[in-house]
Design a protein around this motif. Sequence first.
Motif, mmCIF file in Angstrom:
data_model
loop_
_atom_site.group_PDB
_atom_site.id
_atom_site.type_symbol
_atom_site.label_atom_id
_atom_site.label_comp_id
_atom_site.label_asym_id
_atom_site.label_seq_id
_atom_site.Cartn_x
_atom_site.Cartn_y
_atom_site.Cartn_z
ATOM 1 N N GLY A 18 -14.306 24.303 -3.659
ATOM 2 C CA GLY A 18 -13.034 24.494 -4.333
ATOM 3 C C GLY A 18 -12.358 23.231 -4.807
ATOM 4 N N ARG A 19 -12.979 22.074 -4.587
ATOM 5 C CA ARG A 19 -12.410 20.798 -5.042
ATOM 6 C C ARG A 19 -13.255 20.286 -6.193
ATOM 7 N NH1 ARG A 19 -12.498 17.643 0.517
ATOM 8 N NH2 ARG A 19 -11.307 16.021 -0.605
ATOM 9 N N HIS A 20 -12.611 19.951 -7.318
ATOM 10 C CA HIS A 20 -13.321 19.567 -8.535
ATOM 11 C C HIS A 20 -13.549 18.057 -8.561
ATOM 12 C CE1 HIS A 20 -13.175 23.497 -10.550
ATOM 13 N NE2 HIS A 20 -12.105 23.662 -9.811
ATOM 14 N N VAL A 21 -14.822 17.684 -8.699
ATOM 15 C CA VAL A 21 -15.194 16.272 -8.663
ATOM 16 C C VAL A 21 -16.205 15.968 -9.758
ATOM 17 C CG1 VAL A 21 -14.776 16.019 -6.185
ATOM 18 C CG2 VAL A 21 -17.056 16.662 -7.007
ATOM 19 N N ARG A 22 -16.279 14.687 -10.098
ATOM 20 C CA ARG A 22 -17.283 14.233 -11.062
ATOM 21 C C ARG A 22 -17.712 12.820 -10.713
ATOM 22 N NH1 ARG A 22 -16.803 13.447 -17.695
ATOM 23 N NH2 ARG A 22 -18.864 12.442 -17.922
ATOM 24 N N LEU A 23 -19.004 12.597 -10.809
ATOM 25 C CA LEU A 23 -19.549 11.250 -10.680
ATOM 26 C C LEU A 23 -19.615 10.621 -12.061
ATOM 27 C CD1 LEU A 23 -21.025 9.003 -9.068
ATOM 28 C CD2 LEU A 23 -23.170 10.205 -9.607
ATOM 29 N N ALA A 30 -21.893 0.081 -12.607
ATOM 30 C CA ALA A 30 -20.688 0.506 -11.897
ATOM 31 C C ALA A 30 -20.647 2.029 -11.817
ATOM 32 C CB ALA A 30 -19.442 -0.024 -12.609
ATOM 33 N N SER A 31 -20.004 2.530 -10.775
ATOM 34 C CA SER A 31 -19.890 3.984 -10.625
ATOM 35 C C SER A 31 -18.607 4.320 -9.878
ATOM 36 C CB SER A 31 -21.109 4.561 -9.890
ATOM 37 O OG SER A 31 -21.221 4.001 -8.584
ATOM 38 N N ASN A 42 -7.900 11.260 -9.130
ATOM 39 C CA ASN A 42 -8.009 10.179 -8.151
ATOM 40 C C ASN A 42 -9.389 9.547 -8.256
ATOM 41 O OD1 ASN A 42 -5.469 10.795 -7.281
ATOM 42 N ND2 ASN A 42 -6.061 11.480 -5.241
ATOM 43 N N TRP A 43 -9.425 8.208 -8.238
ATOM 44 C CA TRP A 43 -10.669 7.466 -8.428
ATOM 45 C C TRP A 43 -11.089 6.784 -7.135
ATOM 46 C CZ3 TRP A 43 -12.731 7.292 -13.433
ATOM 47 C CH2 TRP A 43 -11.895 7.765 -14.438
ATOM 48 N N THR A 44 -12.386 6.870 -6.832
ATOM 49 C CA THR A 44 -12.957 6.130 -5.718
ATOM 50 C C THR A 44 -14.074 5.244 -6.247
ATOM 51 O OG1 THR A 44 -12.486 7.939 -4.170
ATOM 52 C CG2 THR A 44 -14.093 6.277 -3.478
ATOM 53 N N PRO A 45 -13.891 3.914 -6.268
ATOM 54 C CA PRO A 45 -14.973 3.034 -6.719
ATOM 55 C C PRO A 45 -16.157 3.135 -5.762
ATOM 56 C CG PRO A 45 -12.861 1.878 -6.626
ATOM 57 C CD PRO A 45 -12.671 3.164 -5.907
ATOM 58 N N LEU A 46 -17.369 3.186 -6.316
ATOM 59 C CA LEU A 46 -18.572 3.311 -5.506
ATOM 60 C C LEU A 46 -19.468 2.087 -5.593
ATOM 61 C CD1 LEU A 46 -19.493 7.004 -6.407
ATOM 62 C CD2 LEU A 46 -18.294 6.205 -4.370
ATOM 63 N N SER A 47 -19.598 1.520 -6.775
ATOM 64 C CA SER A 47 -20.474 0.354 -6.949
ATOM 65 C C SER A 47 -20.040 -0.423 -8.176
ATOM 66 C CB SER A 47 -21.935 0.794 -7.104
ATOM 67 O OG SER A 47 -22.098 1.578 -8.279
ATOM 68 N N GLY A 48 -20.445 -1.699 -8.221
ATOM 69 C CA GLY A 48 -20.182 -2.516 -9.392
ATOM 70 C C GLY A 48 -18.737 -2.954 -9.510
ATOM 71 N N SER A 88 -21.363 6.002 -19.695
ATOM 72 C CA SER A 88 -22.795 5.732 -19.825
ATOM 73 C C SER A 88 -23.321 6.345 -21.116
ATOM 74 C CB SER A 88 -23.566 6.323 -18.639
ATOM 75 O OG SER A 88 -24.964 6.262 -18.873
ATOM 76 N N LEU A 89 -23.679 5.493 -22.069
ATOM 77 C CA LEU A 89 -24.278 6.001 -23.296
ATOM 78 C C LEU A 89 -25.620 6.656 -23.002
ATOM 79 C CD1 LEU A 89 -24.265 6.337 -26.356
ATOM 80 C CD2 LEU A 89 -25.171 4.008 -26.559
ATOM 81 N N TRP A 90 -26.354 6.126 -22.041
ATOM 82 C CA TRP A 90 -27.626 6.752 -21.675
ATOM 83 C C TRP A 90 -27.404 8.189 -21.186
ATOM 84 C CZ3 TRP A 90 -32.322 8.028 -21.951
ATOM 85 C CH2 TRP A 90 -32.965 8.713 -20.909
#
Length: 267
Positions: A18-23, A30-31, A42-48, A88-90
């Motif tokens: 029920g919680r909407h998320v996106r990577l 960076a991610s 809300n943003w959570t930095p993961l890498s980069g 990410s263009l890729w």
Amino acid sequence: MSFDSLMTDHPSWRSVRGRHVRLLTADTGASWLVEVHGRELNWTPLSGDGPAPMADVYRLPESARPQTMALDATLAELGEVARLPNPSLWDALATAIVRQVIRAAQARKLYRAFCGRFGATIARFDETDIRAFPSPERVLALSDGDFTECGMAFKRRPLRHAAEAFLAHGAHWTGLSPSVLVKELQTVSGIGPWSAGAAVADWSNDWAIYPYGDLAVRTWARHADPGAAWPADEPTFAAHWRRVTGEQLNTYTLLTLAFGCRQVGAV
């Protein structure tokens, strides 16, 4: 930044208990994990390193055009619509390839299955692995059988061609303007005008670049304004759409697509 509606067209948006998320993954490495809280992200930095790509907010122009008054009345109900550009263009290019020919729901299923089997695990959210789309290098390392087992045999060749081209030209592509990039991508085997336009729109949030005569825009325009005499065929509709939206082509295209694919208010 707050919003009234959030456009969730990209298949990486998912609901986890029920919680909407996106990577979000950038081509720089960076991610971030993005979670919807009511009318905010809300943003959570993961890498980069580097700043997170912020959502763009779209709203109807203050003065309605006579040709779009009924359409405006429907789209106005969305309020301010937020959409995250794809950093990410890729991924944008690969997503457009997956979406070729098939319906959005099926494309979403294939995209997620492909990520789940071959993508790197970038994060865990509420005990669920969140995986990225496989990198160009990973795509090129997959066997024919790997694609077939995921229902992606039809996408094998264009994804491989795109991966080879991105590794060779990706750094150059990201420096091009959206209109030039659309033309450049069509030099890749298996990438036509629709795929190129859809990928660049996803990446740049320039929806005047999107192939706005396609079935999705035609369908949701009819739903939003069923009383209008919308042309049925793609070329005639595109010319009509361009004429009635005028200088607001970008905004109307985005909002009409969001009308068919969005989360409204608290989700």
